[in-house]
Design an enzyme around this catalytic site. Structure first.
Site, mmCIF file in Angstrom:
data_model
loop_
_atom_site.group_PDB
_atom_site.id
_atom_site.type_symbol
_atom_site.label_atom_id
_atom_site.label_comp_id
_atom_site.label_asym_id
_atom_site.label_seq_id
_atom_site.Cartn_x
_atom_site.Cartn_y
_atom_site.Cartn_z
ATOM 1 N N GLY A 263 0.826 -1.198 0.000
ATOM 2 C CA GLY A 263 0.000 0.000 0.000
ATOM 3 C C GLY A 263 0.857 1.244 0.000
ATOM 4 N N GLU A 288 -0.142 -1.564 -6.975
ATOM 5 C CA GLU A 288 -0.918 -0.428 -7.494
ATOM 6 C C GLU A 288 -0.031 0.773 -7.776
ATOM 7 O OE1 GLU A 288 -4.886 -0.400 -4.949
ATOM 8 O OE2 GLU A 288 -3.066 -0.622 -3.748
ATOM 9 N N GLY A 382 -7.011 -0.208 -2.712
ATOM 10 C CA GLY A 382 -6.930 -1.548 -3.289
ATOM 11 C C GLY A 382 -6.607 -2.623 -2.275
#
Length: 512
Positions: A263, A288, A382
Site C-alpha cells: 500500500g 498499485e 486496493g
C-alpha cells in the site's frame, strides 16, 4: 515542439486555455478524471473548474482512479463543487467536508469502479479529463505517470478533454499496457502470467469525435511526502524480514519470494525499504503504486521488475527517475487499475500483499478506513482487492501512537474493512502474529502475546480472559467491546484506568 506531442491534425483547432476548457463542464455533470495517488491527474482544467464552481455555484460528481495532487480535491471541496466523490481520496479539506456530511463519498475497492461503469451500475460519464504525454497520429492518447481508470473514462464518456503535459518526457511512451475488457459474461481471460507479461497497447484508443478540447500544461506530479524510517517502522520491517527468512528455511518460499504488493504511505514504503538489507534477491512487484522504495530496490539490484497503475514518488526520486529513465524503462509497466488489482491475476501470481491498518482486533479483523468507527480517513483503496486474493495477506501498523494514548490493537475494531478470513499475518513494532491454521481463541492469544504494546497487554489479556468465561466460538463482552474507543472519545486515552485531567481536549485526538 508541440507538434511532437500532438500528431493528430484534427485536434489542433481545439487547443484551449484551461479556463476555456473548464467551461465545458456543466452543472450536474458526472466527470471522470485521470489520476492515481497524485500521479497523472488533471493539473489545469479541474483546478480551473474548482475556481469557476465557487463563482457560479456549480456541482459535479467526480470519479477518479484514486487521490488527486496539488490540493485539487481540497479546492473543489472549499468551493462546494462536489456533490459526490469516489472511489478514493486523501485530502484533509475534502475529508473534513465528507465527515461533516457536506459531500457524499463512496469508498470503493479500486478494482470495481471500471467494472461498475461497464455494467451500467454507476451514472454515465458525461465528460472525461485525462492527462497525456501526447496524442498519436490516429488521435489516440498516450498516458503519463498513471493509468488508473483513464481507459474506461475515455471509452464511456460523451465528451473528452485532453491535457498534454510537457513536463513528462516523450521517452516515457512505451511503459504502459492498456487493455479494455469486454462486458460480462463475454470477458476474456487476462493472460498476465508474470509481472512482465504485456496483454495490450501502449496507448489508449478513443473516438476522436468526442474530443472537445486540448489543453497544454507543464507541471510535474505533486511529490509524495516520504518520511525516513523510524524506530517503529524499522522494527515492523525487521519482524517481516525474519518471518520471510523462516518461510524460506521451511521451503515455503524461495529467496525471490513471490511478487510483492504494498500500500501507499510512509509505513508501507519503509517496510519495503527493509528488503534493501535483507538476503532476498530477484524480487518482483505486482502492485498499485510504485513508490521511492521500489526504485531504491531496483537501483540496489534487489528488484528486477515492477508492475503497477501509477508512479508516486518524492521530488528527489522523481528527478532521478527522469534523469536515468533509460535504466528503468524495461523494468516497469503501468496498467489500468482493474488489471493491476484484478482478483484473477492476483490469485494466479500468488501475490504477497502488505497493507497498512488503522487498527486491528484480537481475532484479526482489520479497519483500514475509519477513525473510531465513524470518521473517514482516506478509503479502502486496493487493500481489499489484494487481501482477499493474495497468497499471503499481511497488515502492518504501529502498536501505539499519540504518546501511548491510542492502541492500534483493540478488542473489537470499530469498523471492519477486512474480516479475519482475509488476514494471514499481523505485524506491529512489538512483533508478528502468524494467524494461519489458528482458531479464533488461538488467534487472540497469539495477537496479545506478539502484537500488543506492553502498556496495553494486561488490559487486553483481562478482556480476553473474562470474555472466554462467557463462552462462544469468538468470545466477546459486548458491553465492553468498544470501551477502549469510548474511553478515547470521552477521556482522551484508551488506557481505561487513566484519568484525562492533564490531557488536551478530546477533539485533538485522531489515529492519523
Amino acid at each position: 515542439m508541440k507538434d511532437n506531442r500532438l500528431l493528430f491534425d484534427k485536434y489542433k483547432s481545439k487547443i484551449f486555455s484551461a479556463d476555456k476548457a473548464a467551461k465545458l463542464i456543466r452543472n450536474g455533470d458526472v466527470v471522470g478524471v485521470s489520476g492515481f495517488t497524485k500521479a497523472g491527474d488533471s493539473k489545469a482544467v479541474l483546478p480551473a473548474f474548482a475556481e469557476r464552481a465557487g463563482e457560479e455555484n456549480l456541482q459535479i460528481t467526480l470519479i477518479t482512479g484514486a487521490s488527486l495532487g496539488y490540493n485539487t480535491d481540497g479546492a473543489l471541496a472549499t468551493n462546494h463543487a462536489l456533490a459526490k466523490r469516489m472511489p478514493f481520496q486523501a485530502d484533509s479539506t475534502l475529508r473534513k467536508e465528507i465527515n461533516a456530511g457536506n459531500i457524499l463519498y463512496i469508498d470503493q475497492h479500486l478494482s470495481e469502479t471500471a467494472e461498475q461503469l461497464h455494467n451500467g451500475d454507476l451514472p454515465k460519464i458525461n465528460i472525461a479529463i485525462v492527462e497525456a504525454i501526447g496524442v498519436t497520429e490516429e488521435g489516440y492518447l498516450i498516458p503519463t505517470t498513471s493509468v488508473g481508470n483513464s481507459a474506461t473514462f475515455l471509452a464511456m464518456a460523451d465528451r473528452i478533454i485532453i491535457e498534454i503535459n510537457e513536463a513528462v518526457p516523450l521517452e516515457f511512451n512505451g511503459v504502459h499496457d492498456i487493455k479494455l475488457q469486454k462486458k460480462s459474461p463475454n470477458r476474456e481471460i487476462l493472460e498476465v502470467t508474470s509481472c512482465e507479461t504485456r496483454v495490450g497497447d501502449t496507448y489508449i484508443k478513443l473516438d476522436p469525435n468526442k474530443v472537445e478540447a486540448i489543453v497544454y500544461t507543464n507541471k510535474p506530479d505533486a511529490p509524495a511526502r516520504i518520511a525516513d524510517p523510524d524506530k517503529k517502522t524499522i522494527s515492523i520491517a525487521k519482524h517481516l524480514m525474519q518471518f520471510f527468512e523462516k518461510e524460506v528455511e521451511e521451503g515455503k518460499l524461495t529467496k525471490s519470494l513471490l511478487p510483492l504488493q504494498a500500500g501507499i504511505g510512509k509505513i508501507a514504503n519503509a517496510v519495503l525499504a527493509g528488503f534493501l538489507n535483507s538476503p532476498f534477491e530477484d524480487l518482483k512487484m505486482y502492485s498499485e503504486v510504485l513508490q521511492d522504495s521500489t526504485f531504491q530496490l531496483i537501483d540496489a539490484g534487489k528488484m528486477n521488475f515492477a508492475s503497477a497503475s501509477s508512479i508516486t514518488v518524492s521530488e528527489e526520486c522523481y528527478a532521478n527517475f527522469i534523469k536515468n529513465f533509460k535504466n528503468y524503462k524495461d523494468k516497469i509497466v503501468l496498467r489500468p487499475q482493474n488489471i493491476s488489482n484484478s482478483a484473477e491475476v492476483i490469485r494466479r501470481l500468488g501475490i504477497i500483499a502488505i497493507n497498512t491498518a488503522i487498527e486491528f482486533d484480537i481475532y484479526g479483523n482489520v479497519n483500514s478506513t475509519h477513525l473510531t468507527g465513524t470518521r473517514m480517513m482516506n478509503g479502502i483503496g486496493g487493500s481489499g482487492d489484494f487481501a482477499r486474493n493474495a497468497h499471503l495477506s499481511i497488515f502492518v501498523c504501529p502498536s501505539i501512537s499519540k504518546e501511548g494514548r491510542i492502541s492500534h490493537v483493540v478488542p473489537m475494531v470499530s469498523h471492519t474493512d477486512h474480516t479475519e478470513h482475509d488476514v494471514d499475518i499481523l505485524v506491529t513494532d512489538q512483533g508478528l502474529a502468524d494467524l494461519r491454521n489458528l482458531a479464533p481463541r488461538e488467534r487472540a492469544q497469539k495477537i496479545i502475546d506478539n502484537c500488543v504494546h506492553p502498556a496495553y497487554k494486561e488490559q487486553m489479556q483481562s478482556y480476553f480472559d473474562r470474555a472466554k468465561l462467557k463462552q462462544g466460538h469468538t468470545p466477546h463482552i459486548l458491553q465492553e467491546a468498544f470501551s477502549w474507543h469510548t474511553s478515547l472519545d470521552e477521556e482522551g486515552t484508551m488506557q481505561l484506568q487513566t484519568k484525562a485531567e492533564s490531557l488536551v481536549s478530546k477533539k485533538d485526538f485522531s489515529f492519523s
